[in-house]
Design a protein around this motif. Structure first.
Motif, mmCIF file in Angstrom:
data_model
loop_
_atom_site.group_PDB
_atom_site.id
_atom_site.type_symbol
_atom_site.label_atom_id
_atom_site.label_comp_id
_atom_site.label_asym_id
_atom_site.label_seq_id
_atom_site.Cartn_x
_atom_site.Cartn_y
_atom_site.Cartn_z
ATOM 1 N N PHE A 11 0.657 -1.431 -0.187
ATOM 2 C CA PHE A 11 0.238 -0.031 -0.045
ATOM 3 C C PHE A 11 0.699 1.536 -0.005
ATOM 4 C CE2 PHE A 11 -0.990 3.292 2.402
ATOM 5 C CZ PHE A 11 -2.666 3.493 2.428
ATOM 6 N N CYS A 13 -0.083 5.368 -0.301
ATOM 7 C CA CYS A 13 -1.156 6.943 -0.356
ATOM 8 C C CYS A 13 -0.667 7.360 -1.926
ATOM 9 C CB CYS A 13 -1.594 7.444 0.832
ATOM 10 S SG CYS A 13 -2.884 8.456 0.051
ATOM 11 N N ARG A 14 -1.771 7.820 -2.547
ATOM 12 C CA ARG A 14 -1.578 8.200 -3.486
ATOM 13 C C ARG A 14 -2.116 10.079 -3.687
ATOM 14 N NH1 ARG A 14 2.418 5.402 -6.092
ATOM 15 N NH2 ARG A 14 2.230 3.644 -6.562
ATOM 16 N N ALA A 15 -2.728 9.957 -2.804
ATOM 17 C CA ALA A 15 -3.896 11.335 -2.350
ATOM 18 C C ALA A 15 -4.633 11.224 -3.642
ATOM 19 C CB ALA A 15 -2.900 12.502 -1.829
ATOM 20 N N THR A 16 -5.366 10.016 -3.815
ATOM 21 C CA THR A 16 -6.523 10.867 -4.661
ATOM 22 C C THR A 16 -7.821 11.180 -3.863
ATOM 23 O OG1 THR A 16 -7.815 8.553 -4.029
ATOM 24 C CG2 THR A 16 -5.641 9.012 -6.481
ATOM 25 N N GLY A 17 -8.221 10.728 -2.212
ATOM 26 C CA GLY A 17 -9.015 11.618 -1.583
ATOM 27 C C GLY A 17 -10.213 10.437 -2.162
ATOM 28 N N LYS A 18 -10.007 9.705 -2.455
ATOM 29 C CA LYS A 18 -11.369 8.591 -2.671
ATOM 30 C C LYS A 18 -11.770 7.093 -1.583
ATOM 31 C CE LYS A 18 -11.004 8.009 -7.590
ATOM 32 N NZ LYS A 18 -10.299 7.282 -9.225
ATOM 33 N N CYS A 19 -10.779 7.384 -0.735
ATOM 34 C CA CYS A 19 -11.120 7.113 1.115
ATOM 35 C C CYS A 19 -11.670 7.594 1.998
ATOM 36 C CB CYS A 19 -9.813 5.860 1.604
ATOM 37 S SG CYS A 19 -8.904 6.931 1.925
ATOM 38 N N TYR A 104 -6.441 2.566 7.816
ATOM 39 C CA TYR A 104 -6.676 2.515 6.210
ATOM 40 C C TYR A 104 -5.792 2.232 5.332
ATOM 41 C CZ TYR A 104 -8.887 3.140 2.096
ATOM 42 O OH TYR A 104 -9.622 2.339 0.719
ATOM 43 N N ARG A 124 -11.373 1.424 -2.541
ATOM 44 C CA ARG A 124 -12.165 3.062 -2.524
ATOM 45 C C ARG A 124 -11.549 3.632 -4.069
ATOM 46 N NH1 ARG A 124 -15.745 4.925 0.486
ATOM 47 N NH2 ARG A 124 -15.836 3.367 1.917
ATOM 48 N N CYS A 125 -9.821 2.597 -4.457
ATOM 49 C CA CYS A 125 -9.304 3.170 -5.470
ATOM 50 C C CYS A 125 -8.601 1.844 -5.251
ATOM 51 C CB CYS A 125 -9.426 4.484 -6.068
ATOM 52 S SG CYS A 125 -7.404 4.758 -4.646
ATOM 53 N N CYS A 128 -4.009 2.862 -4.627
ATOM 54 C CA CYS A 128 -2.941 2.944 -2.942
ATOM 55 C C CYS A 128 -2.579 1.211 -3.199
ATOM 56 C CB CYS A 128 -3.385 2.876 -2.241
ATOM 57 S SG CYS A 128 -5.140 3.017 -1.816
HETATM 58 S S1 SF4 Z 1 -7.685 6.030 -1.886
HETATM 59 FE FE1 SF4 Z 1 -5.743 5.012 -1.409
HETATM 60 S S2 SF4 Z 1 -4.433 6.534 -2.738
HETATM 61 FE FE2 SF4 Z 1 -6.168 7.321 -2.843
HETATM 62 S S3 SF4 Z 1 -6.478 8.627 -1.033
HETATM 63 FE FE3 SF4 Z 1 -7.460 6.883 -0.279
HETATM 64 S S4 SF4 Z 1 -5.484 6.107 0.554
HETATM 65 FE FE4 SF4 Z 1 -4.711 7.089 -0.652
#
Ligand code: SF4
Ligand code: SF4
Length: 221
Positions: A11, A13-19, A104, A124-125, A128
């Motif tokens: 894992f 995080c790419r900061a897509t904000g989807k979660c 998460y 969510r995406c 990550c």
């Molecule tokens: S869905 Fe994954 S990539 Fe997107 S903000 Fe959340 S942890 Fe980061």
């Protein structure tokens, strides 16, 4: 899937904000306290400003505090940062984010205490999910202070269990005025009292809260 402490966490995080969209983030008293302090607001003000709200837990009829989504279903603390064509979705309270957010995409099973990956359907995406990182579960939990916060979370859960065992839940108190008064008094102590605006302590006075709750539970009999 169960991860062992030395397993790599696939894992990053790419900061897509989807979660942070369409999400149910349950909060403990400790989470509320930390959020209030970082925003310099009292716990009560977090509810008044509609940053937090309650939902009724369908299994134990407890009124649980949660992050209150905006009308577009995003978390009230999610914000967008742009730099040319790049955009990132970030957390306004990152250093004080709730335990659920810190874990998460892992989750905690209260019965077995194991950390498990969410099933693919819960993701969510997929941006990550990666094999590019080289941190183990142990390192991941340490970096997010999860172990430390789990200890306090378990103390909080034990208190909720005690209150439930005493029969103070929305279903059982329906027609009992005195029990309703005690129920809402306890809710207020747990979620809307600490910190007060002019009294932001170094730590949540959880023992004091336990004593106050015990006093109310004992006076019920
Ligand atoms: S869905 Fe994954 S990539 Fe997107 S903000 Fe959340 S942890 Fe980061
Ligand atoms: S508190 Fe932060 S990490 Fe948690 S859902 Fe909101 S924006 Fe995302």
């Amino acid at each position: 899937m169960i991860l062992q402490p030395t397993d790599l966490v696939p894992f990053l995080c790419r900061a897509t904000g989807k979660c942070c969209i369409h999400n149910l983030v349950l909060l403990s008293s400790f989470d509320i306290f930390r959020i209030a302090r970082v925003l310099n607001l009292s716990a009560k003000e977090l509810f008044e400003k509609k940053l937090l709200t309650y939902r009724i837990n369908p299994s134990n009829y407890w009124m649980e505090p949660i992050l209150n989504s905006r009308s577009n279903s995003t978390c009230p603390f999610l914000f967008r940062e742009t730099n040319g064509a790049n955009e990132k979705y970030l957390c306004e309270i990152y250093e004080s984010r709730p335990l659920v957010c810190r874990m998460y995409p892992l989750k905690y099973d209260t019965d077995t205490s194991l950390f498990m990956r969410f099933s693919p359907a819960e993701h969510r995406c997929y941006e990550c999910i990666t094999t590019e990182n080289n941190f183990t579960l142990e390192e991941y939990l340490q970096a997010s202070s999860v172990n430390e916060l789990l200890n306090e979370f378990n103390r909080y859960l034990a208190l909720i269990d005690k209150i439930s065992a005493a029969g103070l839940n929305l279903e059982k108190i329906k027609k009992k005025k005195e029990a309703q008064k005690k129920f809402f008094e306890i809710q207020s102590i747990l979620y809307e009292t600490y910190p007060e605006k002019d009294n932001i302590h170094n730590a949540l006075p959880f023992e004091e809260m336990e004593r106050r709750v015990d006093y109310i539970l004992e006076s019920q009999e």
